[in-house]
Design a protein around this motif. Structure first.
Motif, PDB file in Angstrom:
ATOM      1  N   MET A 170       0.834  -1.207   0.000  1.00  0.00           N
ATOM      2  CA  MET A 170       0.000   0.000   0.000  1.00  0.00           C
ATOM      3  C   MET A 170       0.867   1.254   0.000  1.00  0.00           C
ATOM      4  O   MET A 170       0.599   2.208  -0.732  1.00  0.00           O
ATOM      5  CB  MET A 170      -0.932   0.008   1.218  1.00  0.00           C
ATOM      6  N   VAL A 171       1.913   1.238   0.807  1.00  0.00           N
ATOM      7  CA  VAL A 171       2.804   2.408   0.885  1.00  0.00           C
ATOM      8  C   VAL A 171       3.521   2.609  -0.441  1.00  0.00           C
ATOM      9  O   VAL A 171       3.592   3.729  -0.958  1.00  0.00           O
ATOM     10  CB  VAL A 171       3.807   2.245   2.040  1.00  0.00           C
ATOM     11  N   ILE A 172       4.046   1.553  -0.998  1.00  0.00           N
ATOM     12  CA  ILE A 172       4.771   1.656  -2.265  1.00  0.00           C
ATOM     13  C   ILE A 172       3.833   2.114  -3.381  1.00  0.00           C
ATOM     14  O   ILE A 172       4.216   2.924  -4.226  1.00  0.00           O
ATOM     15  CB  ILE A 172       5.447   0.312  -2.606  1.00  0.00           C
ATOM     16  N   GLU A 173       2.592   1.650  -3.371  1.00  0.00           N
ATOM     17  CA  GLU A 173       1.625   2.029  -4.392  1.00  0.00           C
ATOM     18  C   GLU A 173       1.240   3.511  -4.280  1.00  0.00           C
ATOM     19  O   GLU A 173       1.091   4.201  -5.275  1.00  0.00           O
ATOM     20  CB  GLU A 173       0.377   1.162  -4.250  1.00  0.00           C
ATOM     21  N   LYS A 174       1.100   4.006  -3.070  1.00  0.00           N
ATOM     22  CA  LYS A 174       0.636   5.381  -2.867  1.00  0.00           C
ATOM     23  C   LYS A 174       1.772   6.390  -2.814  1.00  0.00           C
ATOM     24  O   LYS A 174       1.517   7.598  -2.799  1.00  0.00           O
ATOM     25  CB  LYS A 174      -0.176   5.464  -1.590  1.00  0.00           C
ATOM     26  N   LEU A 175       3.002   5.959  -2.803  1.00  0.00           N
ATOM     27  CA  LEU A 175       4.140   6.870  -2.686  1.00  0.00           C
ATOM     28  C   LEU A 175       4.217   7.886  -3.827  1.00  0.00           C
ATOM     29  O   LEU A 175       4.407   9.072  -3.564  1.00  0.00           O
ATOM     30  CB  LEU A 175       5.440   6.070  -2.585  1.00  0.00           C
ATOM     31  N   PRO A 176       4.049   7.505  -5.093  1.00  0.00           N
ATOM     32  CA  PRO A 176       4.105   8.516  -6.155  1.00  0.00           C
ATOM     33  C   PRO A 176       3.018   9.580  -6.032  1.00  0.00           C
ATOM     34  O   PRO A 176       3.248  10.746  -6.349  1.00  0.00           O
ATOM     35  CB  PRO A 176       3.922   7.712  -7.443  1.00  0.00           C
ATOM     36  N   SER A 177       1.840   9.199  -5.552  1.00  0.00           N
ATOM     37  CA  SER A 177       0.764  10.182  -5.425  1.00  0.00           C
ATOM     38  C   SER A 177       1.077  11.209  -4.347  1.00  0.00           C
ATOM     39  O   SER A 177       0.572  12.325  -4.392  1.00  0.00           O
ATOM     40  CB  SER A 177      -0.559   9.491  -5.129  1.00  0.00           C
ATOM     41  N   PHE A 178       1.901  10.855  -3.396  1.00  0.00           N
ATOM     42  CA  PHE A 178       2.299  11.810  -2.362  1.00  0.00           C
ATOM     43  C   PHE A 178       2.990  13.012  -2.980  1.00  0.00           C
ATOM     44  O   PHE A 178       2.706  14.159  -2.635  1.00  0.00           O
ATOM     45  CB  PHE A 178       3.229  11.132  -1.348  1.00  0.00           C
ATOM     46  N   PHE A 179       3.878  12.768  -3.927  1.00  0.00           N
ATOM     47  CA  PHE A 179       4.622  13.863  -4.539  1.00  0.00           C
ATOM     48  C   PHE A 179       3.746  14.668  -5.493  1.00  0.00           C
ATOM     49  O   PHE A 179       3.882  15.878  -5.576  1.00  0.00           O
ATOM     50  CB  PHE A 179       5.856  13.325  -5.262  1.00  0.00           C
ATOM     51  N   THR A 180       2.847  14.020  -6.219  1.00  0.00           N
ATOM     52  CA  THR A 180       1.979  14.770  -7.126  1.00  0.00           C
ATOM     53  C   THR A 180       0.966  15.594  -6.335  1.00  0.00           C
ATOM     54  O   THR A 180       0.648  16.707  -6.733  1.00  0.00           O
ATOM     55  CB  THR A 180       1.242  13.839  -8.103  1.00  0.00           C
ATOM     56  N   ASP A 181       0.447  15.052  -5.235  1.00  0.00           N
ATOM     57  CA  ASP A 181      -0.480  15.811  -4.395  1.00  0.00           C
ATOM     58  C   ASP A 181       0.209  17.038  -3.810  1.00  0.00           C
ATOM     59  O   ASP A 181      -0.374  18.114  -3.737  1.00  0.00           O
ATOM     60  CB  ASP A 181      -1.025  14.946  -3.264  1.00  0.00           C
TER      61      ASP A 181
END
Length: 96
Positions: free
Chosen positions: A46-57
């Motif tokens: 879950m963390v690895i999947e959501k990590l890229p969205s952290f930077f775009t958000d």
């Protein structure tokens, strides 16, 4: 029937960080914390999947803040211009 355990988010983050450090294996962490390895793998995924969205958000948030700031500056300049025009008109009408 057993009741599902609910873990606080800060605890999950701590465990996932330990998994990502790779100092201990998932099975070692599983026995250390008493959590099934499949749950730990699910948290890691879950963390690895959501990590890229952290930077775009974060980038979107900065862009929104910048746009709001620029709009506020434009509104303030428009207000200053309007008030300056009114002041000039009032001075002219009053004979000052």
């Amino acid at each position: 029937m057993s009741v599902r355990k609910k873990y606080p988010t800060d605890f999950k983050a701590k465990v996932v960080l330990e998994i990502l450090k790779e100092e201990k294996s998932v099975s070692e962490l599983s026995s250390e914390y008493g959590i099934h390895p499949s749950i730990l793998n699910r948290w890691r995924n879950m963390v690895i999947e959501k990590l890229p969205s952290f930077f775009t958000d974060e980038q979107k948030n900065l862009e929104n803040i910048k746009a709001q700031y620029e709009k506020q500056i434009q509104d303030l300049y428009a207000e200053v211009g309007r008030l300056t025009t009114e002041l000039t008109w009032l001075k002219k009408k009053s004979g000052l």
